[in-house]
Write an enzyme that holds these catalytic residues in place. Structure first.
Site, PDB file in Angstrom:
ATOM      1  N   GLU A 158       0.808  -1.231   0.000  1.00  0.00           N
ATOM      2  CA  GLU A 158       0.000   0.000   0.000  1.00  0.00           C
ATOM      3  C   GLU A 158       0.838   1.278   0.000  1.00  0.00           C
ATOM      4  OE1 GLU A 158      -2.765  -0.489   3.289  1.00  0.00           O
ATOM      5  OE2 GLU A 158      -3.593  -2.316   2.437  1.00  0.00           O
ATOM      6  N   GLU A 181      -5.677 -11.176  -0.925  1.00  0.00           N
ATOM      7  CA  GLU A 181      -6.405 -10.960   0.333  1.00  0.00           C
ATOM      8  C   GLU A 181      -7.914 -10.937   0.103  1.00  0.00           C
ATOM      9  OE1 GLU A 181      -4.997  -7.521   2.519  1.00  0.00           O
ATOM     10  OE2 GLU A 181      -2.908  -7.888   1.995  1.00  0.00           O
ATOM     11  N   ASN A 210       2.040  -4.982  -3.246  1.00  0.00           N
ATOM     12  CA  ASN A 210       0.680  -5.428  -2.903  1.00  0.00           C
ATOM     13  C   ASN A 210      -0.206  -4.227  -2.552  1.00  0.00           C
ATOM     14  OD1 ASN A 210      -1.094  -7.719  -2.201  1.00  0.00           O
ATOM     15  ND2 ASN A 210      -0.834  -7.074  -0.064  1.00  0.00           N
ATOM     16  N   ASP A 228     -11.737 -10.958   0.135  1.00  0.00           N
ATOM     17  CA  ASP A 228     -12.976 -11.174   0.877  1.00  0.00           C
ATOM     18  C   ASP A 228     -14.056 -10.353   0.190  1.00  0.00           C
ATOM     19  OD1 ASP A 228     -12.215  -8.609   1.974  1.00  0.00           O
ATOM     20  OD2 ASP A 228     -11.537  -9.552   3.832  1.00  0.00           O
ATOM     21  N   HIS A 283     -10.152  -6.816  -1.562  1.00  0.00           N
ATOM     22  CA  HIS A 283     -11.154  -6.620  -0.510  1.00  0.00           C
ATOM     23  C   HIS A 283     -12.332  -5.918  -1.173  1.00  0.00           C
ATOM     24  CE1 HIS A 283      -8.470  -7.850   2.688  1.00  0.00           C
ATOM     25  NE2 HIS A 283      -7.545  -7.010   2.256  1.00  0.00           N
TER      26      HIS A 283
HETATM   27  C1  XIL Z   1      -5.486  -6.539   8.617  1.00  0.00           C
HETATM   28  C2  XIL Z   1      -5.745  -7.731   9.539  1.00  0.00           C
HETATM   29  O1  XIL Z   1      -6.643  -8.596   8.903  1.00  0.00           O
HETATM   30  C3  XIL Z   1      -6.281  -7.270  10.864  1.00  0.00           C
HETATM   31  O2  XIL Z   1      -6.361  -8.360  11.768  1.00  0.00           O
HETATM   32  C4  XIL Z   1      -5.366  -6.181  11.439  1.00  0.00           C
HETATM   33  O3  XIL Z   1      -5.937  -5.675  12.617  1.00  0.00           O
HETATM   34  C5  XIL Z   1      -5.140  -5.065  10.454  1.00  0.00           C
HETATM   35  O4  XIL Z   1      -4.653  -5.601   9.242  1.00  0.00           O
HETATM   36  N1  XIL Z   1      -4.571  -4.894   3.892  1.00  0.00           N
HETATM   37  C6  XIL Z   1      -3.504  -5.666   4.297  1.00  0.00           C
HETATM   38  C7  XIL Z   1      -3.634  -6.529   5.498  1.00  0.00           C
HETATM   39  O5  XIL Z   1      -2.481  -5.707   3.604  1.00  0.00           O
HETATM   40  O6  XIL Z   1      -2.426  -6.661   6.182  1.00  0.00           O
HETATM   41  C8  XIL Z   1      -4.700  -6.020   6.418  1.00  0.00           C
HETATM   42  O7  XIL Z   1      -4.873  -6.988   7.447  1.00  0.00           O
HETATM   43  C9  XIL Z   1      -5.991  -5.779   5.676  1.00  0.00           C
HETATM   44  C10 XIL Z   1      -5.794  -4.747   4.612  1.00  0.00           C
END
Ligand code: XIL
Length: 332
Positions: free
Chosen positions: A141, A248, A182, A250, A218
């Site tokens: 990020e 990641e 990422n 969801d 996400h």
């Molecule tokens: C999130 C985790 O899922 C949580 O448990 C934590 O509190 C914060 O981070 N992008 C990412 C991940 O790259 O590392 C993040 O994970 C979600 C967003």
């Protein structure tokens, strides 16, 4: 690409069984607490996935809690679990503005000092796992929502070359591990994904060791990514010689007006579509979901409302999204 050496044979109706046949990694983000405490969690994880990403424990703050102290206990537990179950590990993540320990942010550092800190951090952590991981989310990020470089401690003090320096230091510490950039909200086409494309193109052209781009994914059923746009984005990264992984995923179902069954069906379609895009792309090598079951997702606390964004329900029963992924993996 061969993903499993296979001392154990995966169950022939599992996600990992079909993913292995298709030559892709199928992964889940793993949280240390349920891994330690919950045997159903461990069973489902090992049965269904051939890859895992530590959800938190490899991030800067937990792994490097003091200037001269690292804590490898929890991440080592995860890596050990993966080895015992023939799973690959994606390291996550070396540089992320959301995981900065107090010792780092509370001090004023010079450019030289901060370069030394970053170099030592990367070298220590990457060396510790040398030869044991398939990939590192090296940089997480680094582009902001407005598509400019995110204003982090590293950018402010080191300058924009902190990004290429970080990739070079990681590559020195483990020349074989695949290094990823990422990010989120940049799966398809748009200003942010254009900025990431421009960044990684520049890195590639100057022979900076970057090997892939992670699309976090996400997303939500209300505004899902357009499959054609995602395919076009993955393709242009392929043309740069870069691998892509969905890192990641969801899918939020929110509280919408339709009934739960309809929303879960829409969710399944989003998972299916993204799996299809990945399978059809030459360079998409893994598909990782951000958590195992709805019991443990980060989404409800992050958005401060309940949701059911993953592919297993709170009792670890497969949801329609799981069935959709299985079907999609079997579709030739
Ligand atoms: C999130 C985790 O899922 C949580 O448990 C934590 O509190 C914060 O981070 N992008 C990412 C991940 O790259 O590392 C993040 O994970 C979600 C967003």
């Amino acid at each position: 690409m061969v993903f499993l050496s296979g001392s154990t044979q995966p169950a022939n109706d599992s996600l990992r069984f079909f993913a292995q046949k298709r030559g892709i990694g199928i992964g889940a983000a793993v949280a240390i607490r349920p891994l330690r405490k919950d045997s159903s969690y461990r069973t489902v994880l090992a049965r269904e996935f051939n890859m895992l990403t530590p959800e938190n424990v490899m991030k800067f703050k937990p792994i490097h809690p003091e200037r001269d102290r690292y804590d490898f206990v929890a991440p080592d537990t995860l890596v050990d679990f993966a080895k015992r179950h023939d799973m690959q590990v994606r390291g996550h993540t070396l540089v992320w503005y959301q995981s900065e320990p107090d010792w780092l942010t509370a001090n004023k550092w010079t450019r030289e000092e901060l370069m030394t800190i970053l170099r030592e951090h990367i070298n220590t952590v990457v060396s510790h796992y040398r030869g044991q991981l398939v990939a590192w989310d090296m940089m997480n990020e680094a582009i902001a929502d407005n598509a400019s470089l995110r204003d982090t401690i590293w950018l402010k003090t080191i300058g924009q070359d902190y990004i290429e320096l970080a990739f070079r230091w990681a590559h020195e510490a483990d020349p074989k591990v695949r290094l990823f950039y990422n990010d989120y909200d940049s799966e398809g086409l748009g200003a942010k994904s254009d900025a990431i494309y421009a960044l990684v193109k520049d890195l590639r052209q100057r022979d900076v060791p970057i090997h892939g781009v992670g699309l976090q994914m996400h997303v939500s059923i209300n505004n899902p990514p357009n499959p054609e746009d995602v395919a076009a984005n993955i393709k242009r990264l392929n043309d740069l010689g870069l691998e892509v992984q969905i890192t990641e995923m969801d899918v939020r179902i929110g509280s919408g007006t339709e009934n739960l069954e309809q929303r879960l069906a829409q969710q399944a379609a989003v998972y299916r579509n993204m799996m299809r895009v990945c399978l059809e792309a030459e360079n998409c090598t893994a598909f990782v979901v951000w958590g195992l079951s709805d019991r443990h997702s980060w989404i409800p606390s992050h958005y401060n409302q309940p949701d059911l964004p993953l592919i297993f329900d709170k009792s670890f029963r497969p949801k329609p999204a799981y069935e959709a992924l299985i079907e999609e993996l079997q579709r030739m």
